[in-house]
Design an enzyme around this catalytic site. Structure first.
Site: not given
Length: 435
Positions: A160, A191, A269
């Protein structure tokens, strides 16, 4: 006749009183609390120097103290102390005074810096498609994330972070130059994304991180990345709170996840999570935000990361995680088990089989799956995990690769059977967007 003025006396700052009880008996050599006494070194105008303080012992000795603080693990305790110390001693009114000052911070934690230097900051420019107006795209926007080096001139980050990308740049810690990167593989359901940087200058003097084992509950974990709130690298610490099959928000899939209580914010992230041995045990990727809960962050474990990397090495591209392609129901109700002629409290009921799944040729509605590759399946849809834990049945299928064969034990109308099926990733009747 004028009399001469007496000589002007130099005023000195009076030291504050001791911080001990006024009526407490003093023993020679007893340790007292800190005394806020000004440093004996004074300026030319008689003002006391307030930059140093002394640790006073009752009796005949006053010594300056310097204590070195060192933290354990990656990013623990901020590396100070231990450097060269300048020491000077003088005697004043029978008291021996020893002053020690730290001159240079000690940077012996080279191993710690090596791990931190493998984490880079990702700058990505996105242009999302406009599904309402398919002939045009939405407005361009930018975001930042984290990534880390895994060897062979490759970086690992979250999918993402580089979704719908038009340009990706990365920057090393302590460097002011950004390098262009490109996506080699993108795993939407797990992911994860693999990046490469062609400029050899970016890889000069770098070392990749080593992947560690799956952690245990209460193991210490340190999350490193570039979250919001600053431009430099950030380190947060916590413990492993839970390990179970977790819904992945980006890929709408259920894979193994590690829940931790270390702070994870936007920008973390793609950053690695370390154990106490300095091994990477996962990738930070999502948090659970609610008014009823706090400090719930999730890390992609190394089992999922290794599956993604091995899939890419084996096939030259990411093929995905396979699945059975069936809709399952728990068999906790004894009456339901009796009607299906299931003798023991085990197995899960097949409610529906996807027509595009290979299992449609060997499974049908009403079957009860009791085992997967010899591992018994409980009535709650769980299987044994490690020594004393249980985990969702989906975990066994996620350990397989596309094209692997699985042996299923089923009960069909009271008859015990063994069937085999080939596992493949789910085929969507309406193809999803994959840039």
């Amino acid at each position: 006749m004028l009399l001469p003025l007496p000589p002007r006396r130099r005023l000195r700052a009076a030291p504050p009183a001791r911080l001990t009880p006024r009526h407490a008996p003093l023993r020679r050599g007893a340790l007292l609390p800190f005394v806020h006494r000004p440093c004996p070194r004074e300026t030319g105008r008689g003002a006391a120097c307030l930059t140093c303080w002394e640790l006073v012992w009752s009796g005949s000795q006053v010594e300056g103290a310097s204590k070195k603080r060192r933290g354990g693990g990656i990013g623990g305790g901020g590396g100070g102390g231990g450097g060269s110390l300048a020491s000077s001693t003088r005697k004043d009114k029978g008291l021996s005074i020893d002053f020690k000052e730290s001159q240079v911070a000690d940077f012996e934690d080279l191993e710690e810096d090596k791990f931190l230097n493998a984490v880079v900051k990702v700058y990505c420019t996105h242009i999302r498609p406009d599904y309402g107006l398919p002939w045009q795209k939405q407005r361009q926007h930018s975001s930042t994330g984290s990534a880390f080096m895994i060897g062979d001139n490759k970086l690992l980050t979250n999918a993402h972070c580089v979704e719908h990308d038009t340009q990706i740049k990365v920057k090393r810690r302590g460097d002011d130059k950004k390098y262009v990167a490109k996506v080699l593989a993108r795993g939407t359901e797990c992911d994860l994304a693999m990046l490469s940087v062609e400029n050899e200058e970016f890889w000069r003097g770098t070392e990749p991180l080593q992947l560690g084992r799956l952690p245990c509950l209460q193991d210490s974990v340190t999350v490193v990345g570039y979250p919001l709130g600053g431009d430099t690298i950030s380190v947060t610490k916590g413990v492993v709170s839970r390990i179970e099959v977790t819904p992945y928000a980006h890929g709408t899939s259920d894979l193994l996840g590690v829940q931790i209580d270390a702070a994870i914010n936007a920008g973390n992230s793609g950053g690695p999570a370390f154990n106490e041995q300095g091994e990477c045990i996962g990738v930070a990727f999502q948090v659970f935000r609610s008014d009823e809960a706090e400090n719930i962050g999730y890390v992609i474990p190394t089992t999922v990361v290794s599956h993604f990397l091995n899939d890419y090495r084996k096939n030259g591209k990411y093929t995905g995680f396979p699945c059975l392609g069936v809709l399952l129901q728990k068999l906790e109700n004894p009456a339901l088990r009796e009607s299906l002629k299931v003798p023991s409290s085990e197995g899960v009921l097949v409610r529906r089989v996807e027509p595009t799944a290979p299992a449609s040729s060997v499974l049908r509605k009403g079957d009860v799956i009791t085992s997967f590759d010899g591992v018994s399946v409980g009535c709650e849809g769980t299987v044994p995990f490690r020594s004393t834990e249980r985990i969702a049945f989906r975990y066994l299928t996620s350990q397989k690769y596309a094209g692997d064969v699985a042996q299923l034990g089923i009960i069909r109308e009271g008859n015990v059977m063994k069937v085999q099926t080939i596992l493949h990733p789910r085929k969507h009747l309406v193809r999803h967007y994959n840039p």
